[in-house]
Design a protein around this motif. Structure first.
Motif, mmCIF file in Angstrom:
data_model
loop_
_atom_site.group_PDB
_atom_site.id
_atom_site.type_symbol
_atom_site.label_atom_id
_atom_site.label_comp_id
_atom_site.label_asym_id
_atom_site.label_seq_id
_atom_site.Cartn_x
_atom_site.Cartn_y
_atom_site.Cartn_z
ATOM 1 N N HIS A 76 2.407 29.667 39.039
ATOM 2 C CA HIS A 76 3.283 28.821 39.855
ATOM 3 C C HIS A 76 3.304 29.283 41.303
ATOM 4 C CE1 HIS A 76 6.204 31.998 38.552
ATOM 5 N NE2 HIS A 76 6.688 31.855 39.761
ATOM 6 N N ILE A 77 3.806 28.384 42.157
ATOM 7 C CA ILE A 77 4.040 28.693 43.561
ATOM 8 C C ILE A 77 5.548 28.635 43.762
ATOM 9 C CG2 ILE A 77 3.733 27.856 45.934
ATOM 10 C CD1 ILE A 77 1.020 26.733 45.031
ATOM 11 N N ALA A 78 6.099 29.642 44.413
ATOM 12 C CA ALA A 78 7.551 29.667 44.636
ATOM 13 C C ALA A 78 7.859 29.400 46.098
ATOM 14 C CB ALA A 78 8.127 31.015 44.233
ATOM 15 N N ILE A 79 8.835 28.511 46.303
ATOM 16 C CA ILE A 79 9.253 28.130 47.644
ATOM 17 C C ILE A 79 10.727 28.501 47.796
ATOM 18 C CG2 ILE A 79 9.642 26.128 49.161
ATOM 19 C CD1 ILE A 79 7.106 24.921 47.881
ATOM 20 N N THR A 104 19.168 32.957 36.851
ATOM 21 C CA THR A 104 18.922 34.163 37.631
ATOM 22 C C THR A 104 17.554 34.729 37.284
ATOM 23 O OG1 THR A 104 21.275 34.627 37.649
ATOM 24 C CG2 THR A 104 19.830 36.440 38.230
ATOM 25 N N GLY A 105 16.719 34.871 38.298
ATOM 26 C CA GLY A 105 15.383 35.421 38.093
ATOM 27 C C GLY A 105 15.320 36.864 38.551
ATOM 28 N N SER A 106 14.124 37.326 38.896
ATOM 29 C CA SER A 106 13.970 38.708 39.329
ATOM 30 C C SER A 106 14.728 38.942 40.635
ATOM 31 C CB SER A 106 12.487 39.056 39.490
ATOM 32 O OG SER A 106 11.865 38.173 40.390
ATOM 33 N N TYR A 107 15.191 40.141 40.807
ATOM 34 C CA TYR A 107 15.925 40.576 42.007
ATOM 35 C C TYR A 107 17.191 39.765 42.244
ATOM 36 C CZ TYR A 107 11.283 42.410 42.295
ATOM 37 O OH TYR A 107 10.106 42.995 41.948
ATOM 38 N N GLY A 108 17.758 39.227 41.161
ATOM 39 C CA GLY A 108 19.042 38.534 41.277
ATOM 40 C C GLY A 108 19.006 37.213 42.022
ATOM 41 N N ARG A 109 17.784 36.672 42.183
ATOM 42 C CA ARG A 109 17.709 35.409 42.917
ATOM 43 C C ARG A 109 18.021 34.233 42.009
ATOM 44 N NH1 ARG A 109 11.884 35.740 45.104
ATOM 45 N NH2 ARG A 109 11.703 36.384 42.942
ATOM 46 N N LYS A 110 18.586 33.174 42.586
ATOM 47 C CA LYS A 110 18.770 31.926 41.838
ATOM 48 C C LYS A 110 17.431 31.210 41.829
ATOM 49 C CE LYS A 110 23.313 30.914 43.626
ATOM 50 N NZ LYS A 110 24.092 29.854 44.277
ATOM 51 N N ILE A 111 17.002 30.790 40.650
ATOM 52 C CA ILE A 111 15.719 30.089 40.563
ATOM 53 C C ILE A 111 15.813 28.864 39.658
ATOM 54 C CG2 ILE A 111 14.375 32.218 40.904
ATOM 55 C CD1 ILE A 111 13.654 31.982 37.839
ATOM 56 N N THR A 112 14.898 27.944 39.866
ATOM 57 C CA THR A 112 14.680 26.855 38.924
ATOM 58 C C THR A 112 13.227 26.405 39.074
ATOM 59 O OG1 THR A 112 15.513 24.747 38.062
ATOM 60 C CG2 THR A 112 15.444 24.983 40.470
ATOM 61 N N PHE A 113 12.744 25.689 38.083
ATOM 62 C CA PHE A 113 11.349 25.248 38.117
ATOM 63 C C PHE A 113 11.261 23.733 38.107
ATOM 64 C CE2 PHE A 113 10.873 29.591 36.676
ATOM 65 C CZ PHE A 113 9.715 30.003 37.313
ATOM 66 N N ILE A 114 10.277 23.224 38.831
ATOM 67 C CA ILE A 114 10.027 21.786 38.881
ATOM 68 C C ILE A 114 8.850 21.479 37.963
ATOM 69 C CG2 ILE A 114 9.269 19.878 40.381
ATOM 70 C CD1 ILE A 114 10.714 21.472 42.685
ATOM 71 N N HIS A 115 8.991 20.420 37.190
ATOM 72 C CA HIS A 115 7.935 20.055 36.246
ATOM 73 C C HIS A 115 6.629 19.751 36.991
ATOM 74 C CE1 HIS A 115 5.751 18.218 33.009
ATOM 75 N NE2 HIS A 115 6.708 18.596 32.175
ATOM 76 N N PRO A 116 5.505 20.300 36.495
ATOM 77 C CA PRO A 116 4.214 20.054 37.172
ATOM 78 C C PRO A 116 3.884 18.561 37.314
ATOM 79 C CG PRO A 116 3.947 21.685 35.423
ATOM 80 C CD PRO A 116 5.362 21.165 35.334
ATOM 81 N N LYS A 117 4.398 17.742 36.400
ATOM 82 C CA LYS A 117 4.112 16.301 36.487
ATOM 83 C C LYS A 117 4.723 15.685 37.739
ATOM 84 C CE LYS A 117 3.024 15.009 31.803
ATOM 85 N NZ LYS A 117 3.607 14.891 30.477
ATOM 86 N N SER A 118 5.785 16.314 38.256
ATOM 87 C CA SER A 118 6.423 15.790 39.467
ATOM 88 C C SER A 118 5.686 16.211 40.729
ATOM 89 C CB SER A 118 7.878 16.276 39.564
ATOM 90 O OG SER A 118 8.678 15.621 38.610
ATOM 91 N N LEU A 119 4.845 17.246 40.635
ATOM 92 C CA LEU A 119 4.165 17.758 41.830
ATOM 93 C C LEU A 119 2.665 17.945 41.598
ATOM 94 C CD1 LEU A 119 6.869 20.255 43.187
ATOM 95 C CD2 LEU A 119 6.216 18.068 44.176
ATOM 96 N N ASN A 120 2.049 16.898 41.073
ATOM 97 C CA ASN A 120 0.582 16.846 41.017
ATOM 98 C C ASN A 120 -0.055 18.020 40.286
ATOM 99 O OD1 ASN A 120 1.803 15.778 43.706
ATOM 100 N ND2 ASN A 120 0.048 14.461 43.279
ATOM 101 N N GLY A 121 0.586 18.398 39.193
ATOM 102 C CA GLY A 121 -0.037 19.407 38.324
ATOM 103 C C GLY A 121 0.283 20.846 38.675
ATOM 104 N N VAL A 122 1.144 21.045 39.669
ATOM 105 C CA VAL A 122 1.488 22.422 40.052
ATOM 106 C C VAL A 122 2.932 22.718 39.653
ATOM 107 C CG1 VAL A 122 1.727 24.054 41.977
ATOM 108 C CG2 VAL A 122 -0.134 22.378 41.971
ATOM 109 N N LEU A 123 3.104 23.830 38.937
ATOM 110 C CA LEU A 123 4.453 24.291 38.616
ATOM 111 C C LEU A 123 5.019 24.962 39.862
ATOM 112 C CD1 LEU A 123 6.688 24.876 36.466
ATOM 113 C CD2 LEU A 123 5.443 26.982 35.939
ATOM 114 N N VAL A 124 6.162 24.466 40.335
ATOM 115 C CA VAL A 124 6.774 25.009 41.550
ATOM 116 C C VAL A 124 8.145 25.582 41.205
ATOM 117 C CG1 VAL A 124 7.729 24.434 43.827
ATOM 118 C CG2 VAL A 124 5.498 23.525 43.146
ATOM 119 N N GLU A 125 8.364 26.803 41.664
ATOM 120 C CA GLU A 125 9.670 27.450 41.507
ATOM 121 C C GLU A 125 10.416 27.312 42.826
ATOM 122 O OE1 GLU A 125 9.227 31.658 40.644
ATOM 123 O OE2 GLU A 125 11.232 32.109 41.377
#
Ligand code: ZN
Length: 142
Positions: A76-79, A104-125
């Motif tokens: 994935h790519i994280a933004i 909560t992900g690593s280092y206490g950050r708030k995270i969520t993931f976007i479905h790859p189908k919404s972004l042209n096959g790329v999993l985006v965090e």
């Protein structure tokens, strides 16, 4: 917004790190286990972004499934988001599909993931650092 990190699914984080060291001038590394994602994370800090090596710590880890289906590679790519709840709500309004909620992900950050189908096959965090984090690495702050 900027790219916070690019995550790569690997069988062994140690072995992968040795490979990346052949190319990158690696002097800042952070290692963390994230039990709720069932991964071991090796974060390689580059000048303006990071590379995250993800090794599964359980057969049930999503990374185990990814490796089984596709082998090692970009996961994935994280933004970074400034106001993650606002950004998520805007994206939801525009029809973007998310995978699970905010967590909560690593280092206490708030995270969520976007479905790859919404972004042209790329999993985006989408991720947001805790309020006291000014974006610098832990090492810089100590
Ligand atoms: Zn990530």
């Amino acid at each position: 917004m900027r790219v916070d990190h690019i995550a790569i699914a690997v069988n062994s984080a140690e072995d992968a790190l040795e490979n990346y060291k052949k190319l990158l001038n690696v002097d800042k590394i952070e290692i963390e286990e994230v039990p709720n994602e069932m991964v071991k994370v090796v974060m390689i800090n580059l000048q303006d972004t990071r590379i995250e090596l993800l090794e599964p710590t359980s057969e049930n880890s999503p990374i185990s499934k990814f490796l089984k289906d596709r082998g090692e590679g970009i996961h994935h790519i994280a933004i970074t988001a400034d106001e993650i709840e606002t950004d998520v709500n805007h994206a939801l309004d525009k029809g973007i599909k998310f995978l699970g909620g905010l967590r909560t992900g690593s280092y206490g950050r708030k995270i969520t993931f976007i479905h790859p189908k919404s972004l042209n096959g790329v999993l985006v965090e989408l991720c947001q650092a805790p309020p006291q984090d000014d974006g610098q690495t832990l090492e810089n702050k100590i």
